[in-house]
Write an enzyme that holds these catalytic residues in place. Structure first.
Site, mmCIF file in Angstrom:
data_model
loop_
_atom_site.group_PDB
_atom_site.id
_atom_site.type_symbol
_atom_site.label_atom_id
_atom_site.label_comp_id
_atom_site.label_asym_id
_atom_site.label_seq_id
_atom_site.Cartn_x
_atom_site.Cartn_y
_atom_site.Cartn_z
ATOM 1 N N MET A 54 1.041 -1.216 0.043
ATOM 2 C CA MET A 54 -0.079 0.091 0.104
ATOM 3 C C MET A 54 1.047 1.165 -0.032
ATOM 4 S SD MET A 54 -2.865 -1.460 2.607
ATOM 5 C CE MET A 54 -3.624 0.295 3.143
ATOM 6 N N GLU A 55 0.572 1.841 -0.972
ATOM 7 C CA GLU A 55 1.432 3.085 -1.163
ATOM 8 C C GLU A 55 1.466 4.068 0.099
ATOM 9 O OE1 GLU A 55 0.923 6.580 -3.179
ATOM 10 O OE2 GLU A 55 2.606 7.044 -3.751
ATOM 11 N N GLN B 92 4.023 -4.806 -8.188
ATOM 12 C CA GLN B 92 3.061 -3.992 -8.688
ATOM 13 C C GLN B 92 2.834 -2.842 -9.644
ATOM 14 O OE1 GLN B 92 -0.209 -1.620 -6.395
ATOM 15 N NE2 GLN B 92 -1.629 -3.537 -6.786
ATOM 16 N N CYS C 179 -6.620 2.182 -8.141
ATOM 17 C CA CYS C 179 -6.211 3.334 -7.276
ATOM 18 C C CYS C 179 -7.183 4.414 -7.577
ATOM 19 C CB CYS C 179 -4.695 3.903 -7.564
ATOM 20 S SG CYS C 179 -4.114 5.165 -6.694
ATOM 21 N N LYS D 155 -5.652 -6.470 -10.037
ATOM 22 C CA LYS D 155 -6.336 -5.909 -8.970
ATOM 23 C C LYS D 155 -7.442 -4.700 -9.714
ATOM 24 C CE LYS D 155 -6.719 -4.262 -4.354
ATOM 25 N NZ LYS D 155 -5.865 -3.020 -3.869
ATOM 26 N N ASN E 28 -11.475 -8.506 -1.644
ATOM 27 C CA ASN E 28 -10.910 -7.296 -0.689
ATOM 28 C C ASN E 28 -11.797 -6.196 -0.423
ATOM 29 O OD1 ASN E 28 -9.165 -4.390 -1.820
ATOM 30 N ND2 ASN E 28 -8.606 -5.671 0.079
ATOM 31 N N GLY E 29 -11.510 -5.548 0.687
ATOM 32 C CA GLY E 29 -12.555 -4.580 1.199
ATOM 33 C C GLY E 29 -13.079 -4.615 2.419
ATOM 34 N N GLY F 219 -6.003 -5.028 3.441
ATOM 35 C CA GLY F 219 -5.301 -3.861 3.363
ATOM 36 C C GLY F 219 -4.964 -3.201 4.556
ATOM 37 N N ARG F 220 -5.933 -2.208 4.804
ATOM 38 C CA ARG F 220 -5.673 -1.494 6.172
ATOM 39 C C ARG F 220 -5.928 -2.160 7.263
ATOM 40 N NH1 ARG F 220 -10.554 2.224 4.857
ATOM 41 N NH2 ARG F 220 -11.115 0.098 3.939
HETATM 42 C C1 LIG Z 1 -2.894 4.591 2.007
HETATM 43 C C2 LIG Z 1 -3.259 3.512 0.951
HETATM 44 C C3 LIG Z 1 -2.488 3.284 -0.050
HETATM 45 C C4 LIG Z 1 -2.827 2.052 -0.827
HETATM 46 N N1 LIG Z 1 -1.778 1.893 -1.858
HETATM 47 C C5 LIG Z 1 -2.087 0.594 -2.593
HETATM 48 C C6 LIG Z 1 -1.320 0.172 -3.483
HETATM 49 O O1 LIG Z 1 -0.184 0.745 -3.733
HETATM 50 N N2 LIG Z 1 -1.668 -0.848 -4.438
HETATM 51 C C7 LIG Z 1 -3.011 -1.498 -4.260
HETATM 52 O O2 LIG Z 1 -3.242 -2.343 -4.915
HETATM 53 N N3 LIG Z 1 -3.968 -0.905 -3.495
HETATM 54 C C8 LIG Z 1 -3.716 0.206 -2.686
HETATM 55 N N4 LIG Z 1 -4.368 0.546 -1.854
HETATM 56 C C9 LIG Z 1 -5.827 -0.276 -1.571
HETATM 57 C C10 LIG Z 1 -5.734 -1.452 -0.586
HETATM 58 O O3 LIG Z 1 -4.749 -2.400 -1.044
HETATM 59 C C11 LIG Z 1 -7.044 -2.011 -0.556
HETATM 60 O O4 LIG Z 1 -7.518 -2.628 -1.656
HETATM 61 C C12 LIG Z 1 -8.193 -1.220 -0.013
HETATM 62 O O5 LIG Z 1 -7.514 -0.336 1.010
HETATM 63 C C13 LIG Z 1 -9.229 -2.055 0.376
HETATM 64 O O6 LIG Z 1 -9.141 -3.088 1.328
HETATM 65 P P1 LIG Z 1 -9.146 -2.838 2.988
HETATM 66 O O7 LIG Z 1 -10.576 -2.230 3.281
HETATM 67 O O8 LIG Z 1 -8.778 -4.249 3.408
HETATM 68 O O9 LIG Z 1 -8.236 -1.775 3.221
HETATM 69 C C14 LIG Z 1 -4.219 1.474 -0.799
HETATM 70 C C15 LIG Z 1 -4.920 1.809 0.352
HETATM 71 C C16 LIG Z 1 -4.610 2.849 1.152
HETATM 72 C C17 LIG Z 1 -5.789 3.220 2.134
#
Ligand SMILES: Cc1cc2nc3c(=O)[nH]c(=O)nc-3n(C[C@H](O)[C@H](O)[C@H](O)COP(=O)(O)O)c2cc1C
Length: 317
Positions: free
Chosen positions: A1-2, A62, A92, A133, A193-194, A217-218
């Site tokens: 996650m960026e 990625q 994104c 994704k 995911n989510g 993710g988070r």
């Molecule tokens: C700060 C931030 C950075 C993220 N960066 C990426 C990324 O670089 N690549 C990606 O596939 N998803 C990225 N995501 C999305 C997460 O991988 C994920 O798909 C999204 O947060 C939903 O899942 P969650 O509810 O488990 O967080 C990012 C999300 C956040 C909040």
């Protein structure tokens, strides 16, 4: 996650069981073939030979972009540096990224998703897999199935579906039932995911989407033991105990110890607070600790106060 999960964080998270693989922060591809240093920066694990975290969890690289030629060229570059898998980010939601025609903006045109995946699959020529994704769409879900099918037709070996549109950002709920609709229309493995913050969320997401596997993710930052709890339940049907604040605080301490070897303390303070802020999502106890600690600016003071001397400090009055 960026901006929030770098190689050190991947290392710490995957020290707990439960993760099958991890993904790098996205490498932004515009039109040029990027130099090796960009790939090593995003994926230091490339230097480790096995392209895995120190605990042995494989790391997928990625790419985010829209130009099939540039994506293909950078996929080849990554392959030449030892990448074991290329993941394409069509999810994104960042305005800047979308304005420049990247991430979720392609979901408005499934044929462009197809061309991007196909170009990368052809460039990799079966040596390593390409995965994708997506979100459920840009403004609405009308093209969700078409986009998923486009990834499969292009040659993706696996698809992660974040159960929201781009316009839904990160607002709950994630539409797990829609992930199920998508899953029924493709034959490649689909990962849900989510908004999977707890074991109960996993059960619901699994039931509604039909996906056995989920991407965290988070919530992986919020609860570094969630993947282990899910995996343990999958294997035994038993529930591991909940993650305590002391467990979370100890992860933050280890993270600070590792980061301060390479960064000044003032930067490490911000990084620790950034992770602490992620931990409070979905966890009221961590939220209380966040408010107790958020004004501390000295790293040692912050670390020494992570675990309060009296266990009564955060109990309700
Ligand atoms: C700060 C931030 C950075 C993220 N960066 C990426 C990324 O670089 N690549 C990606 O596939 N998803 C990225 N995501 C999305 C997460 O991988 C994920 O798909 C999204 O947060 C939903 O899942 P969650 O509810 O488990 O967080 C990012 C999300 C956040 C909040």
């Amino acid at each position: 996650m960026e901006g929030v999960i770098d190689a050190l964080t991947r290392d710490l998270l995957t020290q707990q069981a439960g993760f099958d693989w991890a993904v790098t922060e996205f490498v932004r591809v515009v039109d040029a073939r990027l130099p090796p240093r960009v790939f090593y920066k995003h994926c230091p694990e490339l230097s480790a030979g096995s392209v895995a975290t120190p605990s042995g969890v494989p790391v997928h690289l990625q790419l985010l972009g829209s130009d099939p030629v540039a994506l293909a060229s950078n996929a080849q570059q990554a392959l030449s540096l030892g990448a074991i898998s290329i993941d394409l980010n069509f999810g994104c939601p960042a305005k800047l990224v979308n304005r420049h025609d990247g991430g979720a903006s392609l979901l408005r045109q499934p044929d462009r998703v197809y061309r991007a995946v196909k170009a990368v699959a052809e460039a990799l020529d079966g040596e390593i897999p390409v995965t994708a994704k997506i979100r459920l769409g840009f403004s609405d879900r009308r093209l969700a199935v078409a986009c998923a099918q486009a990834t499969e037709a292009g040659g993706a070996a696996q698809l992660v579906v974040h159960g929201r549109t781009r316009d839904e950002g990160y607002r709950p709920p994630a539409h797990w039932e829609w992930i199920g609709k998508v899953r029924h229309q493709v034959s490649i493995p689909v990962v849900a995911n989510g908004d999977i913050w707890t074991l109960e969320d996993y059960w619901k997401a699994r039931t509604l989407s039909g996906c056995e596997d989920v991407m965290l993710g988070r919530s992986a930052l919020s609860d570094p033991w969630l993947a282990a709890r899910i995996r343990h339940w999958q294997r035994t049907g038993e529930r591991l105990p909940d993650t305590t604040w002391t467990m979370r605080a100890n992860v933050l301490k280890r993270y600070a110890d590792l980061q301060r070897r390479q960064l000044p303390d003032r930067v490490v303070v911000s990084l620790v607070k950034q992770w602490l802020a992620q931990m409070r999502q979905g966890n009221s106890e961590a939220n209380q600790h966040f408010h107790r600690l958020k004004r501390l600016t000295d790293l040692d003071t912050l670390l020494n106060n992570l675990i309060p001397s009296t266990s009564l400090c955060c109990e309700p009055a």
